[in-house]
Write a protein that holds these residues in place. Structure first.
Motif, PDB file in Angstrom:
ATOM      1  N   LEU A 157       0.830  -1.202   0.000  1.00  0.00           N
ATOM      2  CA  LEU A 157       0.000   0.000   0.000  1.00  0.00           C
ATOM      3  C   LEU A 157       0.867   1.256   0.000  1.00  0.00           C
ATOM      4  N   THR A 158       1.872   1.278   0.876  1.00  0.00           N
ATOM      5  CA  THR A 158       2.723   2.470   0.939  1.00  0.00           C
ATOM      6  C   THR A 158       3.486   2.667  -0.364  1.00  0.00           C
ATOM      7  N   ARG A 159       3.913   1.575  -0.994  1.00  0.00           N
ATOM      8  CA  ARG A 159       4.624   1.701  -2.271  1.00  0.00           C
ATOM      9  C   ARG A 159       3.720   2.273  -3.351  1.00  0.00           C
ATOM     10  N   ARG A 160       2.432   2.064  -3.201  1.00  0.00           N
ATOM     11  CA  ARG A 160       1.485   2.531  -4.216  1.00  0.00           C
ATOM     12  C   ARG A 160       0.850   3.867  -3.861  1.00  0.00           C
ATOM     13  N   GLY A 161       1.446   4.586  -2.887  1.00  0.00           N
ATOM     14  CA  GLY A 161       1.043   5.958  -2.610  1.00  0.00           C
ATOM     15  C   GLY A 161       0.021   6.143  -1.515  1.00  0.00           C
ATOM     16  N   HIS A 162      -0.386   5.063  -0.862  1.00  0.00           N
ATOM     17  CA  HIS A 162      -1.293   5.176   0.275  1.00  0.00           C
ATOM     18  C   HIS A 162      -0.464   5.329   1.548  1.00  0.00           C
ATOM     19  N   ILE A 163      -1.103   5.724   2.616  1.00  0.00           N
ATOM     20  CA  ILE A 163      -0.415   5.888   3.894  1.00  0.00           C
ATOM     21  C   ILE A 163      -1.003   4.921   4.903  1.00  0.00           C
ATOM     22  N   VAL A 164      -0.131   4.280   5.669  1.00  0.00           N
ATOM     23  CA  VAL A 164      -0.539   3.411   6.773  1.00  0.00           C
ATOM     24  C   VAL A 164      -0.241   4.149   8.071  1.00  0.00           C
ATOM     25  N   ALA A 165      -1.185   4.157   8.982  1.00  0.00           N
ATOM     26  CA  ALA A 165      -1.015   4.839  10.265  1.00  0.00           C
ATOM     27  C   ALA A 165      -1.686   4.002  11.354  1.00  0.00           C
ATOM     28  N   ALA A 182      -3.411   3.717  28.344  1.00  0.00           N
ATOM     29  CA  ALA A 182      -3.693   4.297  27.028  1.00  0.00           C
ATOM     30  C   ALA A 182      -2.409   4.778  26.364  1.00  0.00           C
ATOM     31  N   GLN A 183      -1.528   5.400  27.146  1.00  0.00           N
ATOM     32  CA  GLN A 183      -0.260   5.854  26.588  1.00  0.00           C
ATOM     33  C   GLN A 183       0.575   4.673  26.100  1.00  0.00           C
ATOM     34  N   ALA A 184       0.593   3.588  26.876  1.00  0.00           N
ATOM     35  CA  ALA A 184       1.356   2.402  26.472  1.00  0.00           C
ATOM     36  C   ALA A 184       0.809   1.822  25.181  1.00  0.00           C
ATOM     37  N   ASP A 185      -0.518   1.802  25.026  1.00  0.00           N
ATOM     38  CA  ASP A 185      -1.132   1.287  23.801  1.00  0.00           C
ATOM     39  C   ASP A 185      -0.706   2.122  22.599  1.00  0.00           C
ATOM     40  N   ILE A 186      -0.763   3.442  22.740  1.00  0.00           N
ATOM     41  CA  ILE A 186      -0.386   4.341  21.646  1.00  0.00           C
ATOM     42  C   ILE A 186       1.097   4.215  21.323  1.00  0.00           C
ATOM     43  N   ASP A 187       1.930   4.203  22.361  1.00  0.00           N
ATOM     44  CA  ASP A 187       3.381   4.151  22.148  1.00  0.00           C
ATOM     45  C   ASP A 187       3.807   2.838  21.514  1.00  0.00           C
ATOM     46  N   ASN A 188       3.201   1.737  21.924  1.00  0.00           N
ATOM     47  CA  ASN A 188       3.566   0.445  21.346  1.00  0.00           C
ATOM     48  C   ASN A 188       3.197   0.395  19.866  1.00  0.00           C
ATOM     49  N   ALA A 189       2.003   0.884  19.529  1.00  0.00           N
ATOM     50  CA  ALA A 189       1.598   0.894  18.120  1.00  0.00           C
ATOM     51  C   ALA A 189       2.546   1.756  17.295  1.00  0.00           C
ATOM     52  N   ARG A 190       2.927   2.903  17.830  1.00  0.00           N
ATOM     53  CA  ARG A 190       3.873   3.783  17.138  1.00  0.00           C
ATOM     54  C   ARG A 190       5.202   3.067  16.893  1.00  0.00           C
ATOM     55  N   ARG A 191       5.711   2.390  17.921  1.00  0.00           N
ATOM     56  CA  ARG A 191       6.995   1.704  17.803  1.00  0.00           C
ATOM     57  C   ARG A 191       6.935   0.580  16.760  1.00  0.00           C
ATOM     58  N   VAL A 192       5.877  -0.229  16.816  1.00  0.00           N
ATOM     59  CA  VAL A 192       5.753  -1.352  15.885  1.00  0.00           C
ATOM     60  C   VAL A 192       5.652  -0.851  14.447  1.00  0.00           C
ATOM     61  N   LEU A 193       4.856   0.169  14.222  1.00  0.00           N
ATOM     62  CA  LEU A 193       4.705   0.686  12.859  1.00  0.00           C
ATOM     63  C   LEU A 193       6.020   1.238  12.329  1.00  0.00           C
ATOM     64  N   GLN A 194       6.775   1.937  13.163  1.00  0.00           N
ATOM     65  CA  GLN A 194       8.052   2.471  12.699  1.00  0.00           C
ATOM     66  C   GLN A 194       9.059   1.361  12.411  1.00  0.00           C
ATOM     67  N   GLU A 195       8.996   0.287  13.200  1.00  0.00           N
ATOM     68  CA  GLU A 195       9.905  -0.833  12.942  1.00  0.00           C
ATOM     69  C   GLU A 195       9.540  -1.569  11.660  1.00  0.00           C
ATOM     70  N   ARG A 196       8.248  -1.771  11.432  1.00  0.00           N
ATOM     71  CA  ARG A 196       7.822  -2.575  10.282  1.00  0.00           C
ATOM     72  C   ARG A 196       7.692  -1.755   9.004  1.00  0.00           C
ATOM     73  N   LEU A 197       7.340  -0.477   9.142  1.00  0.00           N
ATOM     74  CA  LEU A 197       7.137   0.382   7.972  1.00  0.00           C
ATOM     75  C   LEU A 197       7.820   1.729   8.234  1.00  0.00           C
ATOM     76  N   PRO A 198       9.144   1.751   8.205  1.00  0.00           N
ATOM     77  CA  PRO A 198       9.870   2.981   8.541  1.00  0.00           C
ATOM     78  C   PRO A 198       9.392   4.170   7.711  1.00  0.00           C
ATOM     79  N   GLY A 199       9.221   5.292   8.403  1.00  0.00           N
ATOM     80  CA  GLY A 199       8.828   6.513   7.716  1.00  0.00           C
ATOM     81  C   GLY A 199       7.343   6.793   7.698  1.00  0.00           C
TER      82      GLY A 199
END
Length: 271
Positions: A157-165, A182-199
């Motif tokens: 999806l990201t390669r084809r111009g869509h954004i994953v968040a 709630a903060q831990a939930d948000i922070d963990n999702a942020r960390r995982v997404l950056q690791e798997r889909l940098p940028g």
């Protein structure tokens, strides 16, 4: 995982007419109808969950209906490229009627059915994913087994111009948790997404449109609510950007919705 009964499943279709609700004995929804769009000069943001031939939900469309909906939208609005969101924020809005497409949860039917339709029609989207469910089959209490996109599909999806968040880690309404959880939930999702889909951008769609409990939190740069969010400019409310929807089971309302959404640029309401 999803709670035993999701709030948007407990609520009846909010696009039901008053008479239909009365006949069904359904209480009126506690939030605005979809015709209410964006703040003056700001893009209207739509959210969907499924594009699937068999799933029925107020934010689920069949592929045929979705194709028809995008055709009508394209006649009235410019497709807003997801990568243009920061520039829209920086410049205080958009000079022309514009629309941003978003999808919640990251279901595989979006990749299978919505992606080719969007690309044929010239649209790109933001897909908000639940990181614990990527690549998993969710056993939904109402809709049955639901396949979520894999990391490979999200990367495509990201390669084809869509954004994953982010749509959070576990798809639990943040106001059901204390501030630390709630903060831990948000922070963990942020960390995982950056690791798997940098940028990928640090954006969040609140699970079920529910804001966290009041308290000091490190929220992502942009947070998206639902139709329950108030109509405000993005730069004055970057942590509760309002989204609305096309009533899936009432296509006769689509023209009225789009006319009302365009009033953010043309108060006279001309088509």
């Amino acid at each position: 995982m999803s709670p035993p009964q999701a709030p948007h499943e407990q609520q009846q279709n909010p696009s039901m007419t008053l008479s239909a609700r009365d006949k069904a004995g359904v209480p009126a929804p506690a939030y605005p109808p979809p015709e209410r769009g964006a703040a003056p000069g700001w893009p209207v943001v739509l959210y969907f969950h499924h594009i699937h031939p068999d799933i029925r939900h107020y934010t689920a469309m069949t592929p045929v209906a979705f194709d028809r909906g995008l055709a009508q939208l394209g006649e009235r609005f410019l497709p807003l490229e997801p990568q243009a969101v920061p520039s829209v924020l920086d410049t205080g809005g958009h000079p022309n009627p514009a629309c941003l497409l978003t999808f919640d949860d990251g279901y595989a039917d979006v990749f299978e059915h919505a992606l080719p339709i969007m690309e044929r029609r010239g649209w790109r989207s933001v897909v908000f994913v639940i990181v614990d469910l990527v690549g998993q089959v969710e056993h939904h209490p109402v809709r049955g087994p639901l396949q979520h996109m894999t990391w490979e599909q999200l990367a495509e999806l990201t390669r084809r111009g869509h954004i994953v968040a982010s749509h959070g880690t576990a798809h639990i309404a943040l106001n059901r948790m204390d501030t630390a959880a709630a903060q831990a939930d948000i922070d963990n999702a942020r960390r995982v997404l950056q690791e798997r889909l940098p940028g990928v951008p640090d954006w969040l769609a609140y699970p079920f449109g529910e804001l966290p409990r009041p308290g000091e939190m490190r929220l992502p740069s942009l947070c998206f609510g639902s139709v329950k969010a108030p109509v405000r400019a993005w730069d004055s409310a970057p942590h509760e950007i309002r989204r609305t929807y096309l009533p899936a089971d009432e296509p006769q309302r689509w023209n009225r919705c789009m006319t009302e959404w365009r009033r953010a640029w043309d108060p006279s309401g001309s088509p």
